[in-house]
Structure formats: structure tokens, C-alpha cells
Design an enzyme around this catalytic site. Structure first.
Site, PDB file in Angstrom:
ATOM      1  N   LYS A 191      12.990 -35.767  13.268  1.00  0.00           N
ATOM      2  CA  LYS A 191      14.135 -36.547  13.706  1.00  0.00           C
ATOM      3  C   LYS A 191      15.295 -35.630  14.092  1.00  0.00           C
ATOM      4  O   LYS A 191      15.723 -34.781  13.296  1.00  0.00           O
ATOM      5  CB  LYS A 191      14.595 -37.497  12.591  1.00  0.00           C
ATOM      6  CG  LYS A 191      13.507 -38.442  12.079  1.00  0.00           C
ATOM      7  CD  LYS A 191      12.886 -39.296  13.161  1.00  0.00           C
ATOM      8  CE  LYS A 191      13.664 -40.527  13.497  1.00  0.00           C
ATOM      9  NZ  LYS A 191      12.966 -41.318  14.559  1.00  0.00           N
ATOM     10  N   THR A 192      15.793 -35.816  15.297  1.00  0.00           N
ATOM     11  CA  THR A 192      16.854 -34.922  15.788  1.00  0.00           C
ATOM     12  C   THR A 192      18.260 -35.497  15.599  1.00  0.00           C
ATOM     13  O   THR A 192      19.248 -34.810  15.865  1.00  0.00           O
ATOM     14  CB  THR A 192      16.674 -34.623  17.294  1.00  0.00           C
ATOM     15  OG1 THR A 192      16.794 -35.849  18.006  1.00  0.00           O
ATOM     16  CG2 THR A 192      15.327 -33.978  17.566  1.00  0.00           C
ATOM     17  N   THR A 195      20.985 -33.549  13.775  1.00  0.00           N
ATOM     18  CA  THR A 195      21.473 -32.415  14.568  1.00  0.00           C
ATOM     19  C   THR A 195      22.473 -32.897  15.624  1.00  0.00           C
ATOM     20  O   THR A 195      23.492 -32.253  15.881  1.00  0.00           O
ATOM     21  CB  THR A 195      20.284 -31.692  15.233  1.00  0.00           C
ATOM     22  OG1 THR A 195      19.428 -31.220  14.204  1.00  0.00           O
ATOM     23  CG2 THR A 195      20.734 -30.531  16.094  1.00  0.00           C
ATOM     24  N   CYS A 390      21.464  -3.417 -16.338  1.00  0.00           N
ATOM     25  CA  CYS A 390      22.764  -3.722 -16.938  1.00  0.00           C
ATOM     26  C   CYS A 390      22.602  -4.331 -18.337  1.00  0.00           C
ATOM     27  O   CYS A 390      22.351  -3.612 -19.288  1.00  0.00           O
ATOM     28  CB  CYS A 390      23.580  -4.596 -16.007  1.00  0.00           C
ATOM     29  SG  CYS A 390      25.342  -4.409 -16.305  1.00  0.00           S
ATOM     30  N   GLY A 392      20.160  -5.792 -19.337  1.00  0.00           N
ATOM     31  CA  GLY A 392      18.784  -5.429 -19.670  1.00  0.00           C
ATOM     32  C   GLY A 392      18.687  -4.035 -20.278  1.00  0.00           C
ATOM     33  O   GLY A 392      17.735  -3.715 -20.987  1.00  0.00           O
ATOM     34  N   GLN A 394      21.512  -2.752 -22.020  1.00  0.00           N
ATOM     35  CA  GLN A 394      22.266  -2.881 -23.279  1.00  0.00           C
ATOM     36  C   GLN A 394      21.404  -3.471 -24.390  1.00  0.00           C
ATOM     37  O   GLN A 394      21.412  -2.987 -25.523  1.00  0.00           O
ATOM     38  CB  GLN A 394      23.523  -3.728 -23.034  1.00  0.00           C
ATOM     39  CG  GLN A 394      24.486  -3.063 -22.050  1.00  0.00           C
ATOM     40  CD  GLN A 394      25.691  -3.934 -21.704  1.00  0.00           C
ATOM     41  OE1 GLN A 394      25.800  -5.071 -22.134  1.00  0.00           O
ATOM     42  NE2 GLN A 394      26.588  -3.391 -20.909  1.00  0.00           N
ATOM     43  N   HIS A 521      23.450  -1.519 -11.293  1.00  0.00           N
ATOM     44  CA  HIS A 521      22.574  -2.496 -10.630  1.00  0.00           C
ATOM     45  C   HIS A 521      21.914  -1.864  -9.401  1.00  0.00           C
ATOM     46  O   HIS A 521      22.442  -1.981  -8.292  1.00  0.00           O
ATOM     47  CB  HIS A 521      23.381  -3.717 -10.174  1.00  0.00           C
ATOM     48  CG  HIS A 521      23.911  -4.532 -11.298  1.00  0.00           C
ATOM     49  ND1 HIS A 521      23.214  -5.587 -11.834  1.00  0.00           N
ATOM     50  CD2 HIS A 521      25.068  -4.452 -11.997  1.00  0.00           C
ATOM     51  CE1 HIS A 521      23.930  -6.130 -12.815  1.00  0.00           C
ATOM     52  NE2 HIS A 521      25.053  -5.451 -12.930  1.00  0.00           N
ATOM     53  N   GLU A 523      19.519  -2.880  -7.770  1.00  0.00           N
ATOM     54  CA  GLU A 523      19.067  -3.908  -6.815  1.00  0.00           C
ATOM     55  C   GLU A 523      20.013  -4.086  -5.635  1.00  0.00           C
ATOM     56  O   GLU A 523      19.601  -4.506  -4.558  1.00  0.00           O
ATOM     57  CB  GLU A 523      18.842  -5.248  -7.526  1.00  0.00           C
ATOM     58  CG  GLU A 523      20.089  -5.973  -8.039  1.00  0.00           C
ATOM     59  CD  GLU A 523      20.484  -5.578  -9.464  1.00  0.00           C
ATOM     60  OE1 GLU A 523      20.094  -4.475  -9.897  1.00  0.00           O
ATOM     61  OE2 GLU A 523      21.184  -6.371 -10.126  1.00  0.00           O
TER      62      GLU A 523
HETATM   63  N1  GLN Z   1      27.642  -8.527 -20.114  1.00  0.00           N
HETATM   64  C1  GLN Z   1      27.437  -7.135 -19.976  1.00  0.00           C
HETATM   65  C2  GLN Z   1      28.726  -6.397 -19.709  1.00  0.00           C
HETATM   66  O1  GLN Z   1      29.689  -6.955 -19.304  1.00  0.00           O
HETATM   67  C3  GLN Z   1      26.437  -6.837 -18.897  1.00  0.00           C
HETATM   68  C4  GLN Z   1      26.905  -7.196 -17.537  1.00  0.00           C
HETATM   69  C5  GLN Z   1      25.801  -7.300 -16.521  1.00  0.00           C
HETATM   70  O2  GLN Z   1      24.636  -7.419 -16.889  1.00  0.00           O
HETATM   71  N2  GLN Z   1      26.152  -7.292 -15.253  1.00  0.00           N
HETATM   72  O3  GLN Z   1      28.781  -5.192 -19.908  1.00  0.00           O
END
Ligand code: GLN
Length: 547
Positions: A191-192, A195, A390, A392, A394, A521, A523
């Protein structure tokens, strides 16, 4: 106003959000880049928030951190990944940011006694920001994505700015409308009409779309193209069919099949300098060819939205895993694992053995943290490849302190301010900020250098002694415990140049096939054509173990 030879493409959305406006904007940029032009991308978010840093990731998706520390929308990540460029805070604006500047200018007397009005001063500030970004990036073409959908109150002023730019530079401004063409199962045809309404709403803002990208489940047929063309006053060849594809990275390749780069250049009156999408196409083919699947578990908590499971909060992590998998000739099958499940039912931990590797990405606050700590312990003891980012990292350090060093009541002060052993402590400069309720844009943000220790997995991976990575945190490994942790076998393979901040931790390969975590990070710096080395190493280890 605009310097000669600068072109601007506005990408706006109709019908509904979430249909791939960001990927369209990125792909349009990629195609123009493939014709030899310098391209930059700008994201406009219509909310009042000054940046995305204070927003809940479950609702808003990931906060993408730029090199300069700006906390932005996840689309900025798409632009960087597709264009292979580094953007700056100039490339990102919100309503809050625009108003803030105008109000500051008024207070500083910069409007010289004029009555400062919503129109034209707000659109003029928007235009100024767009042009500054184009100038700074030395861009021939700037792709500007207006967030949300047309017809929402909040983006009216941004559309007004775009309209003003078109009026002033009719030859240099182009509009791409990304629309959705539904195919209700009971109706049995596409169905257009939605749009058509979207196009008319855009007309109501004084803007005529030049190109319509029609998103749909399957390819648009000629009849629907004609209909859209006729009712929306867009040339038929400028109606681009954008069906669902295997991967977002196929979108530029698909667009090119419809000759989109030629259309864009023609509409912008630009002469092609080259035509080279080879590297990108090769990468897209690699995705199609990858046969072996690698099961990766991502342990987090920002997944559920009502009855639905969304992964937007971790998009850069997911994309980085994909890049590394394709690089290693496999494709990931990613499962979202809710960390609080392991608190409720620790028996579930043994299921982690079904995964080739586990990623524990960044996070904040207490929900699910004990579950994450259990996951880190299980992966360490059972030799499941573990990659912490991060938070992960800590929690992995806390786990080590608790279970290897046997430090009673070891914790991060984010969770337990009066913990007996404050393994993760607040950074001194952060303490004041929290006391003053200075929450916005105040974490340790953006790129900082880290020095890599030789003879470590980190060094083998980076092959460099100094790297630069992006950060977003308030807490850090407490320096008081570093020596003890090192004595107990934990290797801090990356540290800040003054040696005070722990940036990477790992276990030696003699002990574990891959147990590594970063305070930063990685990523945010992974792209399809240049996957991040640490993700490559993680996937390599995971793949090797699952063979
Ligand atoms: N909460 C943690 C801090 O502030 C880790 C932050 C995070 O994972 N971006 O240091």
C-alpha cells in the site's frame, strides 16, 4: 552562508520511525563518497536533551561516544562505520543544543537589541551549525538526517531551516524522503497511501522530496513505483526500492544496483570523479559467503521493551562482533542474555558453555550486577572466552578480588558506597561532579591514550605500545589494589600513560584461552572495513575453541 560548491542532502522520515533512516543516510553518504567526494554526516535530534548522555538506553538506544567525548545518538555510529570517518560534536545537534546557543547569544548581546524570535533565529542557528560542520569537515557533500518523522511538532523548526537553505541555494540542496510501504498480510498487496500522505506532509512544510526511498519487506514493483512517482511528484527513477536485506551493509550495494549514485550526482549537478565501491562490495559479499556460525552471548540488561526484546542499546558492540566475525570468515549468532536471570537461577550459568564466547558490555547501576559477576566467574573458571567492556571489566576485577584474592565484601562503590574492599572506586574528579549533581556530559569521556605492556594478549593484538580509545565512565580500578591483584595473577596490560588508571586487564594465555576486558569502549572504533583488533582476537579465540 554556504560556500560555493558545497552540497547538502537532507534525509527525512515519513510514516514511521525505525525503518532505516540512519542506514539510508549512511548509505547515501557512502555512495557519494564512492564517486570521489568528501562526505560528512550530521544528525539532528529533535529532543530537548542537550545530548544523549542522560537518556535511558532501553528507550533511546545506545549512547555513541565520539572521539571528542560528545555523547550522541547511535546513528552517529552508523555514519562513522559506513563512511570510515571520525565525526565531531559539530556534527550533532539537538533542540536543546540549538536553543542553548541562541539563549546564550541573546544574553551576550550578540543580537544587538533585536527581538530574538523562534523564527527566524532558531532556523538560522540550525543552518549555521550545518554550515560550520560542512566547513570543518571540508565536505563537498553533507548528509543531514533529521530525526523522528515529518509531521511531528518537534522537527518543524529543523524542516524550516532545511526549507530556508533550499530557497537560498536551490541548486545545492536535495531532499530524500525515507518512507515505509506496508504490505498487510490480509490485504495481499503493498500500500502506497502512507507514503503519499508523508510526501504531502512534507509539502506542507514547503519541501518537495527529490528522491523517495521506499522501505518494504520485498521489492517494490513497477506499478507501485509509478503510483508513488505520480502522486508524490518524484521522477519514477528517483523512487528507490529498499527491501529488507540480509545485512545493513548490503544497503549501499543494493542502492547502487538502482543507480542511486548516478541519480544523486545528477540531482546535485556534480560531475563524478571516480566510481569505486569495490572494497565495500567485497565486504558485503563476505557476509553472504560466511557459512560457519559462531554463537556469541551478550550479557546485559537493556533489552526488554514491554513484550519485545530490543538490542539497540548495544548496537556498536553487536556491529563490532559482526565486523570481527566476517573478518574471520564466520557469522555471529548473537543471543541476548539477561544478567538478572543468573541471580534468580544460578543453574543457568552452565548454559554459558554453549557459547563460543561471552561479551559483557558497558552498564550502569545495580540491576543485574551480581548476575554479571557470576558470569565473569563462570567464564574464568570454565575457560569460556570472555570479553568485558567498561562495566564488563569492572565486574571482572571485582570477581577476581572476591574469588581469587578472597577479599571479603569486595565491590564497586557505584553499587556499595561503604564496601569493605572498594575494588572499583569513584575517580577523584568525578566525586565532586556527582555531589554537585553535575550529571550531563561529565563522565570521563572520549579518547585517551593507553600504554600497552609487551608480552600480553593486548600487545599481540594491537602490535603497538600506545593506543587511543574512547571512554565513558566515572569509576576506575582502585589503585590501592593493583599490586595485590597483579600478584594474584591478573595482568593489567594497558594503563594510562602515568600508570595510574587501569585500561585493560587480562589473564595470561597459559591460564585462559581469552579473558580480557577494557575500561574503554573499543566497539566505538570498529568499522566494517577496519574491524577492531581486540574484537578480532576475541572472535579468533572463540572460533578456535569451537572448531
Ligand atoms: N558504570 C560504570 C562507570 O561509570 C561503567 C560505565 C560503562 O560501562 N560505560 O564507571
Amino acid at each position: 552562508m554556504a560556500k560555493k560548491n558545497k552540497k547538502f542532502i537532507f534525509v527525512v522520515g515519513g510514516v514511521m520511525s525505525g525503518v532505516g533512516k540512519g542506514i539510508t543516510a549512511s548509505s547515501v553518504g557512502k555512495l557519494i563518497q564512492s564517486r570521489g567526494f568528501n562526505v560528512t554526516a550530521i544528525k539532528i535530534d529533535p529532543y530537548i536533551n542537550v545530548d544523549a548522555g542522560t537518556m535511558n538506553p532501553t528507550e533511546h538506544g545506545e549512547v555513541f561516544v565520539l572521539k571528542d567525548g560528545d555523547e550522541t545518538d547511535q546513528d552517529m555510529g552508523n555514519y562513522e562505520r559506513f563512511l570510515g570517518t571520525t565525526l565531531t560534536r559539530t556534527n550533532y545537534m539537538t533542540t536543546g543544543r540549538v536553543y542553548q546557543t541562541v539563549i546564550e547569544r541573546e544574553r551576550n548581546g550578540e543580537y544587538k537589541g533585536k527581538c530574538v524570535e523562534v523564527v527566524p533565529h532558531i532556523p538560522l542557528e540550525i543552518i549555521d551549525r550545518i554550515e560550520t560542520a560542512a566547513e570543518k569537515a571540508d565536505a563537498d557533500v553533507s548528509v543531514i538526517e533529521i530525526g523522528g518523522t515529518i509531521g511531528e511538532y518537534q522537527n518543524i523548526l529543523f524542516l524550516e531551516a532545511a526549507r530556508m537553505m533550499k530557497t537560498k541555494y536551490p541548486e545545492d540542496v536535495l531532499f530524500v524522503l525515507v518512507s515505509y510501504v506496508p504490505m498487510p498480510s490480509k490485504v495481499g498487496e503493498m500500500k502506497t497511501k502512507p507514503t503519499q500522505y508523508a510526501s504531502r506532509t512534507l509539502n506542507g512544510a514547503g519541501i518537495q522530496a527529490d528522491i523517495i526511498v521506499a522501505r518494504s519487506d520485498i521489492k517494490l514493483d513497477e506499478k507501485r513505483k509509478e503510483k508513488i512517482s505520480l502522486s508524490c511528484s518524484v521522477k519514477k527513477e528517483n523512487v528507490i526500492s529498499a527491501p529488507d536485506v540480509e545485512s545493513v551493509y548490503h544497503v549501499p550495494v543494493n542502492f547502487e544496483k538502482d543507480g542511486l549514485s548516478d541519480i544523486l550526482l545528477k540531482e546535485l549537478n556534480l560531475k563524478s570523479k571516480t566510481k569505486d565501491l569495490t572494497e565495500w562490495t567485497k565486504f558485503a559479499n563476505k557476509i553472504t559467503r560466511a557459512k560457519k556460525t559462531l554463537k556469541i552471548g551478550v550479557v546485559g540488561k537493556y533489552f526488554s521493551s514491554g513484550d519485545f526484546v530490543l538490542s539497540d542499546a548495544y548496537i556498536s558492540v553487536i556491529e563490532a562482533v559482526k565486523h570481527a566475525c566476517y573478518y574471520n570468515g564466520c557469522k555471529p549468532e548473537i543471543d541476548w542474555l539477561d544478567s538478572s536471570e543468573y541471580e534468580k537461577d544460578p543453574k543457568k550459568l552452565k548454559d554459558l558453555k554453549n557459547y563460543a564466547g561471552i561479551v559483557v558490555p558497558g552498564g550502569f547501576g545495580s540491576r543485574g550486577i551480581e548476575g554479571k559477576i557470576k558470569v565473569a566467574e563462570f567464564c574464568r573458571e570454565n575457560k569460556v572466552p570472555y570479553f568485558g567492556l567498561c562495566y564488563g571489566m569492572q565486574i571482572a576485577v571485582v570477581e577476581y578480588a572476591r574469588n581469587v584474592l578472597k577479599l571479603e565484601d569486595a565491590h564497586t562503590v557505584e553499587m556499595k558506597a561503604n564496601a569493605k574492599n572498594k575494588i572499583i572506586d569513584i575517580m577523584p574528579e568525578q566525586k565532586k561532579k556527582l555531589e554537585n549533581k553535575d550529571f550531563g556530559g561529565s563522565m570521563r569521556l572520549g579518547s585517551y591514550p593507553a600504554v600497552i605492556a609487551k608480552k600480553t594478549i593486548a600487545f599481540k593484538t594491537y602490535k603497538e605500545t600506545e593506543v587511543s580509545e574512547r571512554h565513558r565512565h566515572r569509576y576506575e580500578v582502585n589503585p590501592e589494589f593493583v599490586e595485590k591483584l597483579e600478584e594474584a595473577g591478573l595482568v593489567f596490560s594497558g594503563k594510562s600513560p602515568n600508570g595510574e588508571l587501569m585500561e585493560i586487564m587480562e589473564l595470561p594465555m597459559s591460564v585462559h584461552p581469552f579473558y580480557l576486558a577494557t575500561q574503554f569502549h573499543p566497539e566505538f572504533q570498529s568499522a566494517p572495513l577496519s574491524p577492531h583488533p581486540l574484537f578480532i582476537s576475541f572472535v579468533k579465540a572463540a572460533k578456535k575453541l569451537s572448531e
